[in-house]
Design a protein around this motif. Sequence first.
Motif, PDB file in Angstrom:
ATOM      1  N   GLY A 104       0.753  -1.248   0.000  1.00 65.51           N
ATOM      2  CA  GLY A 104       0.000   0.000   0.000  1.00 65.51           C
ATOM      3  C   GLY A 104       0.779   1.290   0.000  1.00 65.51           C
ATOM      4  N   LEU A 105       2.090   1.255  -0.173  1.00 65.05           N
ATOM      5  CA  LEU A 105       2.855   2.496  -0.209  1.00 65.05           C
ATOM      6  C   LEU A 105       2.626   3.178  -1.559  1.00 65.05           C
ATOM      7  CD1 LEU A 105       4.709   3.843   1.867  1.00 65.05           C
ATOM      8  CD2 LEU A 105       6.660   2.974   0.592  1.00 65.05           C
ATOM      9  N   SER A 106       2.165   4.404  -1.525  1.00 66.29           N
ATOM     10  CA  SER A 106       1.748   5.089  -2.750  1.00 66.29           C
ATOM     11  C   SER A 106       2.925   5.486  -3.633  1.00 66.29           C
ATOM     12  CB  SER A 106       0.920   6.333  -2.409  1.00 66.29           C
ATOM     13  OG  SER A 106       1.706   7.274  -1.720  1.00 66.29           O
ATOM     14  N   SER A 107       2.627   5.787  -4.885  1.00 67.15           N
ATOM     15  CA  SER A 107       3.652   6.070  -5.891  1.00 67.15           C
ATOM     16  C   SER A 107       4.449   7.341  -5.586  1.00 67.15           C
ATOM     17  CB  SER A 107       3.000   6.198  -7.268  1.00 67.15           C
ATOM     18  OG  SER A 107       2.030   7.236  -7.262  1.00 67.15           O
ATOM     19  N   GLU A 108       3.897   8.252  -4.764  1.00 67.41           N
ATOM     20  CA  GLU A 108       4.607   9.499  -4.469  1.00 67.41           C
ATOM     21  C   GLU A 108       5.955   9.243  -3.791  1.00 67.41           C
ATOM     22  OE1 GLU A 108       3.370  11.841  -0.905  1.00 67.41           O
ATOM     23  OE2 GLU A 108       1.620  10.502  -0.966  1.00 67.41           O
ATOM     24  N   PHE A 109       6.071   8.105  -3.092  1.00 66.07           N
ATOM     25  CA  PHE A 109       7.322   7.800  -2.388  1.00 66.07           C
ATOM     26  C   PHE A 109       8.380   7.209  -3.319  1.00 66.07           C
ATOM     27  CE2 PHE A 109       4.039   7.614   0.958  1.00 66.07           C
ATOM     28  CZ  PHE A 109       4.531   8.609   1.786  1.00 66.07           C
ATOM     29  N   PHE A 110       8.030   7.039  -4.590  1.00 64.43           N
ATOM     30  CA  PHE A 110       8.978   6.522  -5.574  1.00 64.43           C
ATOM     31  C   PHE A 110       9.274   7.568  -6.654  1.00 64.43           C
ATOM     32  CE2 PHE A 110       6.681   3.008  -3.697  1.00 64.43           C
ATOM     33  CZ  PHE A 110       7.681   2.124  -3.372  1.00 64.43           C
ATOM     34  N   ASP A 111       8.793   8.785  -6.445  1.00 66.05           N
ATOM     35  CA  ASP A 111       8.979   9.866  -7.401  1.00 66.05           C
ATOM     36  C   ASP A 111      10.362  10.492  -7.207  1.00 66.05           C
ATOM     37  OD1 ASP A 111       8.860  11.977  -9.120  1.00 66.05           O
ATOM     38  OD2 ASP A 111       7.282  13.070  -8.064  1.00 66.05           O
ATOM     39  N   THR A 112      11.256  10.259  -8.167  1.00 64.74           N
ATOM     40  CA  THR A 112      12.626  10.745  -8.023  1.00 64.74           C
ATOM     41  C   THR A 112      12.858  12.075  -8.759  1.00 64.74           C
ATOM     42  OG1 THR A 112      13.316   9.395  -9.924  1.00 64.74           O
ATOM     43  CG2 THR A 112      13.574   8.437  -7.721  1.00 64.74           C
ATOM     44  N   GLU A 113      11.801  12.657  -9.318  1.00 65.52           N
ATOM     45  CA  GLU A 113      11.959  13.957  -9.976  1.00 65.52           C
ATOM     46  C   GLU A 113      12.342  15.023  -8.956  1.00 65.52           C
ATOM     47  OE1 GLU A 113      11.822  14.810 -13.222  1.00 65.52           O
ATOM     48  OE2 GLU A 113      11.710  12.661 -13.639  1.00 65.52           O
ATOM     49  N   GLU A 114      11.708  14.960  -7.799  1.00 66.61           N
ATOM     50  CA  GLU A 114      12.030  15.875  -6.701  1.00 66.61           C
ATOM     51  C   GLU A 114      12.206  15.036  -5.427  1.00 66.61           C
ATOM     52  OE1 GLU A 114       9.283  19.050  -6.298  1.00 66.61           O
ATOM     53  OE2 GLU A 114       9.379  19.636  -8.406  1.00 66.61           O
ATOM     54  N   PRO A 115      13.333  14.350  -5.339  1.00 71.01           N
ATOM     55  CA  PRO A 115      13.546  13.469  -4.181  1.00 71.01           C
ATOM     56  C   PRO A 115      13.559  14.232  -2.862  1.00 71.01           C
ATOM     57  CG  PRO A 115      15.564  13.750  -5.454  1.00 71.01           C
ATOM     58  CD  PRO A 115      14.472  14.365  -6.258  1.00 71.01           C
ATOM     59  N   LYS A 116      13.053  13.562  -1.846  1.00 70.75           N
ATOM     60  CA  LYS A 116      12.984  14.175  -0.520  1.00 70.75           C
ATOM     61  C   LYS A 116      14.323  14.013   0.204  1.00 70.75           C
ATOM     62  CE  LYS A 116       7.997  13.544  -0.376  1.00 70.75           C
ATOM     63  NZ  LYS A 116       6.844  12.962   0.326  1.00 70.75           N
ATOM     64  N   LYS A 117      14.385  14.553   1.408  1.00 70.44           N
ATOM     65  CA  LYS A 117      15.653  14.598   2.133  1.00 70.44           C
ATOM     66  C   LYS A 117      16.244  13.212   2.365  1.00 70.44           C
ATOM     67  CE  LYS A 117      17.863  16.238   6.376  1.00 70.44           C
ATOM     68  NZ  LYS A 117      18.961  16.916   5.673  1.00 70.44           N
ATOM     69  N   ASN A 118      15.399  12.251   2.692  1.00 68.59           N
ATOM     70  CA  ASN A 118      15.869  10.895   2.984  1.00 68.59           C
ATOM     71  C   ASN A 118      15.712  10.011   1.740  1.00 68.59           C
ATOM     72  OD1 ASN A 118      16.344  10.873   6.091  1.00 68.59           O
ATOM     73  ND2 ASN A 118      14.365  11.910   5.821  1.00 68.59           N
ATOM     74  N   ILE A 119      16.825   9.513   1.248  1.00 60.21           N
ATOM     75  CA  ILE A 119      16.840   8.634   0.081  1.00 60.21           C
ATOM     76  C   ILE A 119      16.977   7.198   0.585  1.00 60.21           C
ATOM     77  CG2 ILE A 119      17.973   8.106  -2.108  1.00 60.21           C
ATOM     78  CD1 ILE A 119      16.850  10.957  -1.955  1.00 60.21           C
ATOM     79  N   VAL A 151      21.287   9.336   2.602  1.00 57.45           N
ATOM     80  CA  VAL A 151      21.005   8.085   1.904  1.00 57.45           C
ATOM     81  C   VAL A 151      20.981   6.970   2.942  1.00 57.45           C
ATOM     82  CG1 VAL A 151      21.794   6.430   0.181  1.00 57.45           C
ATOM     83  CG2 VAL A 151      22.061   8.893  -0.236  1.00 57.45           C
ATOM     84  N   ARG A 152      19.816   6.379   3.112  1.00 55.58           N
ATOM     85  CA  ARG A 152      19.630   5.330   4.116  1.00 55.58           C
ATOM     86  C   ARG A 152      19.577   3.980   3.406  1.00 55.58           C
ATOM     87  NH1 ARG A 152      18.359   7.738   8.979  1.00 55.58           N
ATOM     88  NH2 ARG A 152      17.691   9.929   8.849  1.00 55.58           N
ATOM     89  N   ILE A 153      20.603   3.164   3.630  1.00 56.28           N
ATOM     90  CA  ILE A 153      20.722   1.852   2.999  1.00 56.28           C
ATOM     91  C   ILE A 153      20.105   0.823   3.940  1.00 56.28           C
ATOM     92  CG2 ILE A 153      22.345   0.156   2.083  1.00 56.28           C
ATOM     93  CD1 ILE A 153      24.342   2.683   1.974  1.00 56.28           C
ATOM     94  N   LEU A 154      19.063   0.157   3.478  1.00 58.59           N
ATOM     95  CA  LEU A 154      18.356  -0.823   4.305  1.00 58.59           C
ATOM     96  C   LEU A 154      18.432  -2.184   3.620  1.00 58.59           C
ATOM     97  CD1 LEU A 154      15.150   1.275   5.144  1.00 58.59           C
ATOM     98  CD2 LEU A 154      17.282   1.128   6.453  1.00 58.59           C
ATOM     99  N   THR A 155      19.001  -3.174   4.300  1.00 56.17           N
ATOM    100  CA  THR A 155      19.146  -4.504   3.725  1.00 56.17           C
ATOM    101  C   THR A 155      18.744  -5.567   4.738  1.00 56.17           C
ATOM    102  OG1 THR A 155      21.438  -4.827   4.454  1.00 56.17           O
ATOM    103  CG2 THR A 155      21.111  -3.680   2.352  1.00 56.17           C
ATOM    104  N   ILE A 156      18.456  -6.751   4.226  1.00 54.69           N
ATOM    105  CA  ILE A 156      18.147  -7.863   5.119  1.00 54.69           C
ATOM    106  C   ILE A 156      19.400  -8.277   5.881  1.00 54.69           C
ATOM    107  CG2 ILE A 156      17.392 -10.278   5.228  1.00 54.69           C
ATOM    108  CD1 ILE A 156      15.718  -9.743   2.719  1.00 54.69           C
ATOM    109  N   GLY A 157      20.516  -8.397   5.161  1.00 53.06           N
ATOM    110  CA  GLY A 157      21.756  -8.827   5.791  1.00 53.06           C
ATOM    111  C   GLY A 157      22.951  -8.080   5.244  1.00 53.06           C
ATOM    112  N   LYS A 158      24.061  -8.171   5.963  1.00 55.41           N
ATOM    113  CA  LYS A 158      25.277  -7.487   5.511  1.00 55.41           C
ATOM    114  C   LYS A 158      26.493  -8.096   6.191  1.00 55.41           C
ATOM    115  CE  LYS A 158      25.263  -3.992   9.163  1.00 55.41           C
ATOM    116  NZ  LYS A 158      25.326  -2.586   9.546  1.00 55.41           N
ATOM    117  N   TYR A 159      27.633  -7.911   5.549  1.00 56.94           N
ATOM    118  CA  TYR A 159      28.919  -8.156   6.179  1.00 56.94           C
ATOM    119  C   TYR A 159      29.408  -6.808   6.688  1.00 56.94           C
ATOM    120  CZ  TYR A 159      29.280 -13.048   5.169  1.00 56.94           C
ATOM    121  OH  TYR A 159      29.069 -14.401   5.195  1.00 56.94           O
ATOM    122  N   ASN A 160      29.536  -6.697   7.996  1.00 56.04           N
ATOM    123  CA  ASN A 160      29.734  -5.401   8.634  1.00 56.04           C
ATOM    124  C   ASN A 160      30.945  -4.643   8.112  1.00 56.04           C
ATOM    125  OD1 ASN A 160      27.489  -5.676  10.374  1.00 56.04           O
ATOM    126  ND2 ASN A 160      28.676  -6.959  11.755  1.00 56.04           N
TER     127      ASN A 160
END
Length: 318
Positions: A104-119, A151-160
């Motif tokens: 249910g996340l709307s398309s406005e949160f995927f609009d990169t023409e005018e990206p918001k502060k948090n990517i 830029v906030r990188i969110l992943t399931i897993g990572k090598y620290n």
Amino acid sequence: MELKSDIDRISKVIEDYGQGVFGKLGVDHVRKWLDQFENNHDVIAYETANILEKYYVTEKNMKDFSKIVIDCIREKLNDDFTIIETQGQKKSQTLIIDFIKKNGLSSEFFDTEEPKKNIIYLDDFVFSGNTLQSDLRTWLGENLNVKNSIVRILTIGKYNYEANRQVKYLEGLFKERKIEFTIESLETFCFSDNFQLNSNSLNNEIIDMYICNNLGGARVPPRVRGGYLITDRTNREIYETEMAKAGIKIINFCREPNKVMKPLGYSYVGLGFGGALFSYRNCPNTAPLAFWWGDPNPSNNDDNHPFRKWFPLMQRIY
């Protein structure tokens, strides 16, 4: 350790691997893979079962992660975010974003023409971090209007270590545009440990010959490890030695192996990356070759094709 029981455990975890592309991976499949190792079948089966039960990401894990992402970013960022898409079809990022859109996340949160502060940059894993770095360098290079952002990188897993190294690199690269970078992953799948040989394993004749012929004879110092991949030191030495020997055997099947093809997984250095995170969608090539290399049915039907000479536990899909 009971061999039959451990084979059953492995099969239970990976039976849906590849979403049925290779059929149901039952006990006969696991046993055929296991029989290729020269020795220590009981240790290999026991430790493989333990690893997969902890570090095999299922479809449910991925869907749960997508829901966590939605709840977390909406609560913490007050809808001041833009989710970017940097990868093509069949990639994990695309699948995660599809799950998010279905929730249910709307398309406005995927609009990169005018990206918001948090990517928001999403993916399943960060191993070496090369994909992460390439994706963000390209996207930020094309979107020069992004400044004073996070830029906030969110992943399931990572090598620290590798993840933090890439974050520092990107911060330095985009310092003049005042772009900050953070990375967060599910705690269950955060690693400071990977497969790597200790000094005793490096004395093995097969491994020593590989080092002399391919690494200029240079000893590869063991990395600092958390020690939780394998149940004890004795089993760890056995397991990693057998994985390395199998990987060397696989490399020797090839006339001109890729330079990044190393016994313990793709890497530009040493004996390989030694990754131990797995996914129902595909087996990362940073894992030891013995897990994923090979194809019982190569497209050219050549019985002498190198792919025919090793039966993979989790054959790579793409």
